[in-house]
Design a protein around this motif. Structure first.
Motif, short mmCIF file in Angstrom:
data_model
loop_
_atom_site.label_atom_id
_atom_site.label_comp_id
_atom_site.label_asym_id
_atom_site.label_seq_id
_atom_site.Cartn_x
_atom_site.Cartn_y
_atom_site.Cartn_z
N ASP A 298 -4.94 -29.61 -17.80
CA ASP A 298 -6.06 -30.35 -17.22
C ASP A 298 -6.14 -31.74 -17.84
O ASP A 298 -6.22 -31.89 -19.04
N GLY A 299 -6.14 -32.74 -16.98
CA GLY A 299 -6.26 -34.11 -17.48
C GLY A 299 -4.91 -34.77 -17.68
O GLY A 299 -4.71 -35.91 -17.27
N VAL B 263 -3.31 -16.61 -5.95
CA VAL B 263 -3.03 -17.62 -6.98
C VAL B 263 -4.31 -18.26 -7.48
O VAL B 263 -5.06 -18.86 -6.71
N ALA B 264 -4.55 -18.14 -8.79
CA ALA B 264 -5.69 -18.81 -9.42
C ALA B 264 -5.15 -19.87 -10.38
O ALA B 264 -4.10 -19.68 -11.00
N LEU B 265 -5.87 -20.99 -10.49
CA LEU B 265 -5.48 -22.03 -11.45
C LEU B 265 -6.00 -21.66 -12.83
O LEU B 265 -7.15 -21.28 -12.98
N GLU B 266 -5.15 -21.76 -13.82
CA GLU B 266 -5.58 -21.46 -15.20
C GLU B 266 -5.10 -22.60 -16.09
O GLU B 266 -3.93 -22.96 -16.07
N ARG B 267 -6.00 -23.12 -16.89
CA ARG B 267 -5.66 -24.21 -17.78
C ARG B 267 -4.74 -23.68 -18.89
O ARG B 267 -5.05 -22.65 -19.52
N LEU C 242 -2.93 -33.72 -10.67
CA LEU C 242 -3.46 -32.49 -10.11
C LEU C 242 -2.91 -32.20 -8.71
O LEU C 242 -2.76 -31.04 -8.32
N GLN D 127 -5.68 -9.23 -18.02
CA GLN D 127 -6.71 -9.48 -17.00
C GLN D 127 -6.24 -9.10 -15.60
O GLN D 127 -6.95 -9.30 -14.63
N PHE E 11 -1.69 -25.10 -15.66
CA PHE E 11 -1.64 -26.57 -15.56
C PHE E 11 -2.32 -27.15 -16.78
O PHE E 11 -3.10 -26.48 -17.47
N LEU F 172 -1.97 -28.54 -7.09
CA LEU F 172 -2.67 -27.96 -5.95
C LEU F 172 -1.69 -27.66 -4.81
O LEU F 172 -1.78 -26.61 -4.17
#
Lengths: 435, 435
Positions: free
Chosen positions: A363-364, A385-389, A368, A404, A361, A372
């Motif tokens: 950010d800003g 699922v993890a959020l990654e900028r 959001l 990773q 995503f 989500l």
């Protein structure tokens, strides 16, 4: 002036990184699920016990390796202290057996009878650190308290071989012997009864030493030459041996019940094994702990040549020393660290086949709420699922994410739902092998 | 002469019986599964850390409650020792945050960036034992290291409310504030900057004390009367308050970014909550730890009136002290013991709906192979099956087994398969309510 704080874990202890932690969790879950199916119930004791308990004689050599805890508050008088006993009142447990005996003595009125207990937790020993041996390590023990019959040993062995098999360990062999048989053997050879322990320490090395080395070690320990000769003679013909051959040779028809016990265990377990694993009588098996009183056993795997991966035995005397009445007891301990080590080295030793996604995503710049919602919908489908900028170089970011441990990336599509791109898919497409 | 060994666990520590152990395991599994779905990865650190780390300033009052471990071997000279520092070099961890900071500083090159870590494990504090408070207890923490944006707080709050909801906890309310706002507030009132900590300790009791009691406590701590009056005035109108009302009143448009951060978190979390839980701004929320630097938050449940069940906040300064470069960090800790306590008291708070069967057999009289096969077949169907020797009074035995948590008994039927009799079935049949 302020110096940076130390960041290494204490000597002989270690930090566990995510991939290994996940492997450990998955292994623990697999083992515990099998033991639960066999009716074992999880119990827990504190990490600390009183030093009087820990040094009360159940721990053998381990009693010398206790991490001792300083007394607190008014109980501590540093200036007046002369010995360690003036300074410390508690210690970290060095195994799960001594705490279990205390637990049973304390709580027996509230516990099922018989008690089938499973424990999984850390123990601590201040050993000289060496490769693969740590000062904090996890043990997984099952114990049956209150069953004098060999049915207890049969249950322990069937449950533990099933647990190790469920982990994927191959070529399992159970070796079994009996302390009473060892005693009968040492008496038949003519060793002094009070020196049997020393004989067993040497016998324990039977598969590592030559007969001549065995003879020398026993002679150096001061045992009489005729007894040594008799023992070497016995084992030269009897190992590997059938139970009946040893029985004939010793001329001791029961060895206080050891022969009948071993016969029953070998028969029932052998039949139930149905080729999944082997069980062999091994008259040279000793097991280190002095508290064993009856059948003793261990398991080896063809995945690990250097030693056993589980071991145990009957210890009918220990609980009586705390409870004041005898309670038959037998237990089996899986070397959890060793098992995790084997699984980690095995191909495909990953903990789970979870699908791990990075939800990218901006950010800003991006609303959001939609991110989500779409991420949560993927979680509902079972994905991790993890959020990654999102960074400015998508190619480099994807490579970093794959390294990773992510299996793919997701973004919000034009319809508000997640667009998923699997790394493996891309690789397959690129190589043209996709069907 | 031999006195019996002690059987009580150490003071303030406790043994966990099977039913509670199973509840704890089930709760841990539920929480960890939710956190895994949110991309958090399990990590582990040793129970022991160096005393220099533990007393290095990150633990506040907890540093006084450390169980210290005696030096070993040559490092210990009891006669020459003058202070505790001469005697002890290690201590049991009192929380999971200080070890996490050390872990990250030590292992960051091998860890994902950002790191979403989940930890579940025991911590130890030598507190005065009291009801419901133990000297060894389990904490469950999630932390996000490497994310400066409020997206981290949003993830922590959404994941933790989901985990608590999955446990069945009802009426969840998140309260949120910001350390920077507390500082701006204390400055606006006119409290001396170096005495803000003392102001916050009193403010923390806002929902327990009357305004008059607050005034008295602040006055007794030596704070100036005009500042106290201003603070009481501010909170009298502002609590409960909207963020914008406080912002207008303080006349500090950003409070170093606190207002924008809180606005973003309240907006995104409020929208995603979709009625599953509440999130409220609470200008009186303090959270005890001195290391917090930004948003702070806690969760209460209508199932537990006496306090919060989870709490956390941003601590951007801590890792830099070990790593030498600043790493933004924020974390959330579930009070695992409290949660287990609530679940245990709740109706239907049993850990799992497993079906536990006692497989009855006549030891010695019966061919064991058939019993083992039939029991194993039941396990294959998902039942938890323990072997139990049949006694001479079947009625009394069944009553005893039911009391021990079994749901039924099984025996080998004439066809070699298991005959199962559920206790509940019998009860239902007897009461005539079976359909």
């Amino acid at each position: 002036m302020a110096s940076r704080l130390p960041t290494e874990p204490p000597r002989g202890m270690r930090d566990i990184l995510p991939a290994e932690a996940e492997l450990r969790d998955a292994a623990a879950e697999t083992i515990l699920a099998v033991y639960r199916r066999h009716g074992f119930r999880r119990i827990e004791t504190p990490a600390l016990e009183s030093l009087s308990l820990l040094t009360g004689g159940g721990g053998g050599e381990n009693e010398k390796l206790i991490f001792k805890v300083l007394k607190r508050g008014d109980k501590l008088d540093v200036a007046a202290a002369v010995t360690e006993a003036d300074l410390a009142d508690l210690g970290l447990r060095f195994d799960l057996t001594v705490p279990l005996a205390r637990y049973y003595a304390q709580n027996h009125a509230k516990l099922p009878d018989p008690l089938r207990a499973v424990q999984l937790g850390p123990v601590w020993r201040a050993e000289r650190p060496q490769r693969g041996r740590y000062r904090q390590f996890t043990q997984c023990d099952i114990d049956i308290l209150g069953v004098a019959s060999e049915i207890a040993e049969i249950e322990l062995i069937l449950a533990t071989t099933e647990a190790l098999g469920a982990l994927g360990l191959e070529g399992l062999t159970v070796r079994i012997n009996d302390r009473r048989l060892l005693t009968a053997m040492a008496a038949w050879c003519g060793f002094a009864p009070e020196r049997h322990g020393s004989v067993f320490i040497t016998l324990d090395k039977w598969d590592k030493l030559s007969p001549e080395e065995i003879r020398r070690e026993l002679a150096e320990a001061g045992h009489p030459a005729p007894a040594i000769a008799r023992m070497l003679d016995l084992y030269a013909t009897a190992a590997p041996a059938s139970l009946s051959a040893v029985q004939r040779q010793l001329g001791n028809p029961t060895a206080e019940g050891a022969f009948a016990a071993l016969e029953r265990i070998l028969g029932a377990v052998g039949a139930a094994a149905a080729g999944r694993f082997r069980i062999d009588f091994d008259p040279t098996l000793v097991r280190g702990m002095g508290y064993y009183t009856g059948p003793i056993f261990e398991i080896r795997s063809s995945s690990f040549a250097a030693g056993s991966i589980a071991g145990g035995g009957r210890y009918d005397g220990m609980i009586g020393r705390m409870l004041g009445r005898a309670v038959p007891a037998t237990g089996f301990s899986i070397g959890f660290e060793r098992v995790v080590d084997i699984l980690g080295r095995a191909e495909g030793g990953a903990g789970r086949d979870d699908k791990r996604l990075a939800f990218l995503f901006e950010d800003g710049a991006q609303e959001l709420g939609g991110v989500l919602r779409a991420a949560q919908a993927l979680r509902g489908q079972g994905y991790l699922v993890a959020l990654e900028r999102q960074t400015r170089s998508p190619g480099a970011q994807r490579a970093a994410l794959e390294k990773q441990g992510y299996h793919g990336v997701a973004t919000v599509g034009p319809d508000g739902r997640a667009d998923v791109h699997w790394f493996a898919d891309r690789a397959l497409r690129r190589s043209g092998s996709r069907t």
